[in-house]
Scaffold this motif. Sequence first.
Motif, mmCIF file in Angstrom:
data_model
loop_
_atom_site.group_PDB
_atom_site.id
_atom_site.type_symbol
_atom_site.label_atom_id
_atom_site.label_comp_id
_atom_site.label_asym_id
_atom_site.label_seq_id
_atom_site.Cartn_x
_atom_site.Cartn_y
_atom_site.Cartn_z
ATOM 1 N N HIS A 1 -85.685 23.975 -31.879
ATOM 2 C CA HIS A 1 -86.502 23.585 -32.899
ATOM 3 C C HIS A 1 -87.478 23.561 -33.031
ATOM 4 O O HIS A 1 -87.638 22.225 -32.133
ATOM 5 C CB HIS A 1 -85.855 23.317 -34.124
ATOM 6 C CG HIS A 1 -83.814 24.034 -33.977
ATOM 7 N ND1 HIS A 1 -83.126 24.913 -34.486
ATOM 8 C CD2 HIS A 1 -83.059 23.402 -34.114
ATOM 9 C CE1 HIS A 1 -82.361 25.088 -34.689
ATOM 10 N NE2 HIS A 1 -81.617 24.264 -34.121
ATOM 11 N N ASP B 1 -80.738 20.524 -29.542
ATOM 12 C CA ASP B 1 -81.048 19.448 -30.360
ATOM 13 C C ASP B 1 -80.892 17.798 -30.627
ATOM 14 O O ASP B 1 -81.429 17.258 -31.990
ATOM 15 C CB ASP B 1 -79.762 19.661 -31.352
ATOM 16 C CG ASP B 1 -79.907 21.322 -32.494
ATOM 17 O OD1 ASP B 1 -80.754 21.931 -31.915
ATOM 18 O OD2 ASP B 1 -79.066 21.187 -32.861
ATOM 19 N N HIS C 1 -74.591 23.503 -26.824
ATOM 20 C CA HIS C 1 -73.832 22.767 -28.095
ATOM 21 C C HIS C 1 -73.400 24.539 -28.651
ATOM 22 O O HIS C 1 -74.489 25.774 -28.847
ATOM 23 C CB HIS C 1 -74.174 22.146 -28.476
ATOM 24 C CG HIS C 1 -74.771 21.883 -30.051
ATOM 25 N ND1 HIS C 1 -76.690 22.493 -29.711
ATOM 26 C CD2 HIS C 1 -74.893 22.198 -30.776
ATOM 27 C CE1 HIS C 1 -77.755 22.691 -30.015
ATOM 28 N NE2 HIS C 1 -76.570 22.376 -31.386
ATOM 29 N N ASP D 1 -75.680 28.033 -34.750
ATOM 30 C CA ASP D 1 -77.318 28.899 -34.391
ATOM 31 C C ASP D 1 -78.146 28.717 -32.722
ATOM 32 O O ASP D 1 -78.788 29.121 -32.366
ATOM 33 C CB ASP D 1 -78.310 27.837 -35.392
ATOM 34 C CG ASP D 1 -78.327 26.664 -34.992
ATOM 35 O OD1 ASP D 1 -77.178 25.904 -34.690
ATOM 36 O OD2 ASP D 1 -79.527 25.715 -34.706
ATOM 37 N N HIS D 2 -76.524 27.687 -32.148
ATOM 38 C CA HIS D 2 -76.671 28.507 -30.255
ATOM 39 C C HIS D 2 -75.846 29.421 -29.458
ATOM 40 O O HIS D 2 -76.719 29.915 -28.860
ATOM 41 C CB HIS D 2 -76.553 26.988 -29.795
ATOM 42 C CG HIS D 2 -78.220 25.587 -30.718
ATOM 43 N ND1 HIS D 2 -78.910 25.567 -29.974
ATOM 44 C CD2 HIS D 2 -77.634 25.217 -31.653
ATOM 45 C CE1 HIS D 2 -79.596 24.619 -30.745
ATOM 46 N NE2 HIS D 2 -78.673 24.059 -32.112
HETATM 47 ZN ZN ZN Z 1 -79.400 23.652 -33.951
#
Ligand code: ZN
Length: 349
Positions: A254, A211, A90, A94-95
């Motif tokens: 994560h 996630d 997505h 952070d991706h």
């Molecule tokens: Zn994330």
Amino acid sequence: MRVTGTAQREAWIAKTWPPVEEVRSDLWSVPVPIPDSPLRYTLTYLVASDNELVVVDPGWDTDAGWNALVDGLKATGASPADVTGIVVTHIHPDHHGMSGRLRAASGAWVAMHPAERHTLALLRAQGANMAAGDRAWLRRSGVPDEVAEELSMQSGDGHPFARMIDPDRLLEHGDLVPMGGRQLRAVWTPGHTPGHLCLHDEAENLLLTGDHVLPRISPNIGLQPHAAEPPLAAYLRSLESMASFDSAEALPAHEYRFIGLASRVRMLLAHHERRCDEVIEILRRRGPSSTWQVTTELTWSRGWAAVTGFMRRAALAEAGAHLQHLADRGRITATPDGPEQPEIFAVSP
Ligand SMILES: [Zn+2]
């Protein structure tokens, strides 16, 4: 649920750095740091086949992140120039943040789900109007003016999505990631974002869960004005679709790896059920309330006082998603009092 990423879990508890690991032959996990985040790192996956090297979720775009990714590639005997493809689960920073830098260094294609490309374009187009639209949302949620002041986005803020790149390829549900010699199939799991993808390595029976499902925390499911369907309903359905992957080892973006997706999914479904019950209970207790009023009374793991800054926006969006879900199901009613007035929710008679 059984933790399989034991070194990752030990590192998580000790607040140290997990190692680069070869999870299976030609598939590695690499921790890439996230600045100022309790999540601390994204687990980036490197997947190699005959002549190809695909990076899943390159991570947050910082120099420290870049160095961690380069070190991870080096551990596999590769360098950024060897990367042939990038897949993002997505578009959160952070991706997808570092995809642009990695594409520039490698010439690799970048792939994502069409709904994610659509969201990215909308977020970017909001541009100058973002502050006004944001203020309207805070007002409709019943956020008091003095709080809205500190929560609102300023148009001048460097918009994290402004610099993010569009995909070169799209992956629909069921599509194979275009790489020879390895079957990595896209599983569309909308909820956390409208176009969230998991990836199933069929030969190894691994599911890269992004996630969508994490072993310890519940991913934020917030209101998404741009989504085709209400996010919580989509998320709950996407969770239920995980049942068929129960035998797979889950490789999340994560925390740490684990086996037992069905039991983890049951916990997440129960969490949202409890959350909905809690919202109803708050409305019963305090009578008709705005989203903001419900948000401040919900249970937050560190207490509401510790929910500050940007986390307050996520909390507000999460409460809003649960209120919308309950209203859609007829368990509560929503009374919009005109565009300038906060929306008021009450338990259905
Ligand atoms: Zn994330």
